[in-house]
Scaffold this motif. Sequence first.
Motif, PDB file in Angstrom:
ATOM      1  N   ALA A  76       0.827  -1.213   0.000  1.00 20.32           N
ATOM      2  CA  ALA A  76       0.000   0.000   0.000  1.00 20.32           C
ATOM      3  C   ALA A  76       0.856   1.255   0.000  1.00 20.32           C
ATOM      4  CB  ALA A  76      -0.928  -0.015   1.212  1.00 20.32           C
ATOM      5  N   VAL A  77       1.927   1.249   0.786  1.00 15.38           N
ATOM      6  CA  VAL A  77       2.825   2.416   0.812  1.00 15.38           C
ATOM      7  C   VAL A  77       3.492   2.624  -0.544  1.00 15.38           C
ATOM      8  CG1 VAL A  77       4.942   3.332   1.829  1.00 15.38           C
ATOM      9  CG2 VAL A  77       3.205   2.282   3.293  1.00 15.38           C
ATOM     10  N   ALA A  78       3.968   1.534  -1.154  1.00 15.90           N
ATOM     11  CA  ALA A  78       4.594   1.648  -2.473  1.00 15.90           C
ATOM     12  C   ALA A  78       3.604   2.144  -3.517  1.00 15.90           C
ATOM     13  CB  ALA A  78       5.174   0.297  -2.885  1.00 15.90           C
ATOM     14  N   MET A  79       2.355   1.657  -3.447  1.00 16.22           N
ATOM     15  CA  MET A  79       1.343   2.096  -4.407  1.00 16.22           C
ATOM     16  C   MET A  79       1.006   3.575  -4.200  1.00 16.22           C
ATOM     17  SD  MET A  79      -2.416   0.471  -5.172  1.00 16.22           S
ATOM     18  CE  MET A  79      -2.994   0.894  -3.523  1.00 16.22           C
ATOM     19  N   ALA A  80       0.926   4.015  -2.929  1.00 17.79           N
ATOM     20  CA  ALA A  80       0.627   5.423  -2.651  1.00 17.79           C
ATOM     21  C   ALA A  80       1.745   6.328  -3.147  1.00 17.79           C
ATOM     22  CB  ALA A  80       0.401   5.617  -1.152  1.00 17.79           C
ATOM     23  N   TRP A 132       1.369   9.107  -6.068  1.00 15.38           N
ATOM     24  CA  TRP A 132       1.757  10.506  -5.816  1.00 15.38           C
ATOM     25  C   TRP A 132       2.724  11.003  -6.881  1.00 15.38           C
ATOM     26  CZ3 TRP A 132       6.604  12.279  -3.432  1.00 15.38           C
ATOM     27  CH2 TRP A 132       6.601  13.654  -3.186  1.00 15.38           C
ATOM     28  N   LEU A 133       3.717  10.209  -7.229  1.00 16.33           N
ATOM     29  CA  LEU A 133       4.666  10.610  -8.268  1.00 16.33           C
ATOM     30  C   LEU A 133       3.982  10.732  -9.628  1.00 16.33           C
ATOM     31  CD1 LEU A 133       7.756   8.432  -7.285  1.00 16.33           C
ATOM     32  CD2 LEU A 133       7.443  10.890  -6.906  1.00 16.33           C
ATOM     33  N   PHE A 134       3.033   9.840  -9.909  1.00 18.10           N
ATOM     34  CA  PHE A 134       2.311   9.919 -11.182  1.00 18.10           C
ATOM     35  C   PHE A 134       1.482  11.202 -11.262  1.00 18.10           C
ATOM     36  CE2 PHE A 134      -1.576   9.075 -13.629  1.00 18.10           C
ATOM     37  CZ  PHE A 134      -1.019   8.775 -14.863  1.00 18.10           C
ATOM     38  N   LEU A 135       0.806  11.559 -10.165  1.00 18.49           N
ATOM     39  CA  LEU A 135       0.014  12.794 -10.162  1.00 18.49           C
ATOM     40  C   LEU A 135       0.904  14.013 -10.316  1.00 18.49           C
ATOM     41  CD1 LEU A 135      -2.619  12.029  -7.372  1.00 18.49           C
ATOM     42  CD2 LEU A 135      -2.950  12.048  -9.849  1.00 18.49           C
TER      43      LEU A 135
END
Length: 228
Positions: free
Chosen positions: A110-114, A118-121
Amino acid sequence: MSANTWRQPTGDSDLPPEPGQAAPSADGTGAGGGKTAATDEPGRSARRFWSTRRIPAALVALLSAAAIGLLLYDVVSVRAGRSAMRWRRRLAEELATRPLDDVWMIVGAAVAMALGLWLFLLAVTPGLRRLLPMRQSTGIPGTGEVRAGLDRRAAALVLRDRAVQVPGVQSARVAVGRRKVKALARAHFRDLAEVRADLDATLGEAATSLGLAWQPALTVRVRRPKKG
């Protein structure tokens, strides 16, 4: 002026007129005696200013360089005949033995996905929400690449100053968003409906004079001051 605002280049009077345009005379009018061809085109699409994202980019670069450098050093050490670092052996063991439904595995995913989201946004959004793009003048050679932006706080300050000049307004607060302008005024005399009408007209004219790329929607509320 913001760091992302460019000033219009000077010396346009020395440039030859474009085809189909009359050369301006000394008094600022065209050859036909009318006004100059320089106009503002409100319907022209204006792009938002993009942030350089220096701090997130620097953090990601530093963390990536540190992690890759440490991993590369450990791999080279193993190739040289030394044993792998303790943290890498422990990590490999945990990844090989822990089930996928383990709490720590789910938390780590979950942390890696978040972080990835965030980087994608950050990569696909412009940022710099405080800068409002302004209209670009048309009919002047060389101004197609000139862009200007207005800080939202500066726009709110201008509109607030115009609001308190309306008769009957004791104080006013103005919030400027990307598409909306909200004004809250306190009137200590005059009818509230009359004050609201004057504020609608005054703030509408002031918002138009800001030269923004799109006309923001205006919301005005008028109240009486609190007693005591």
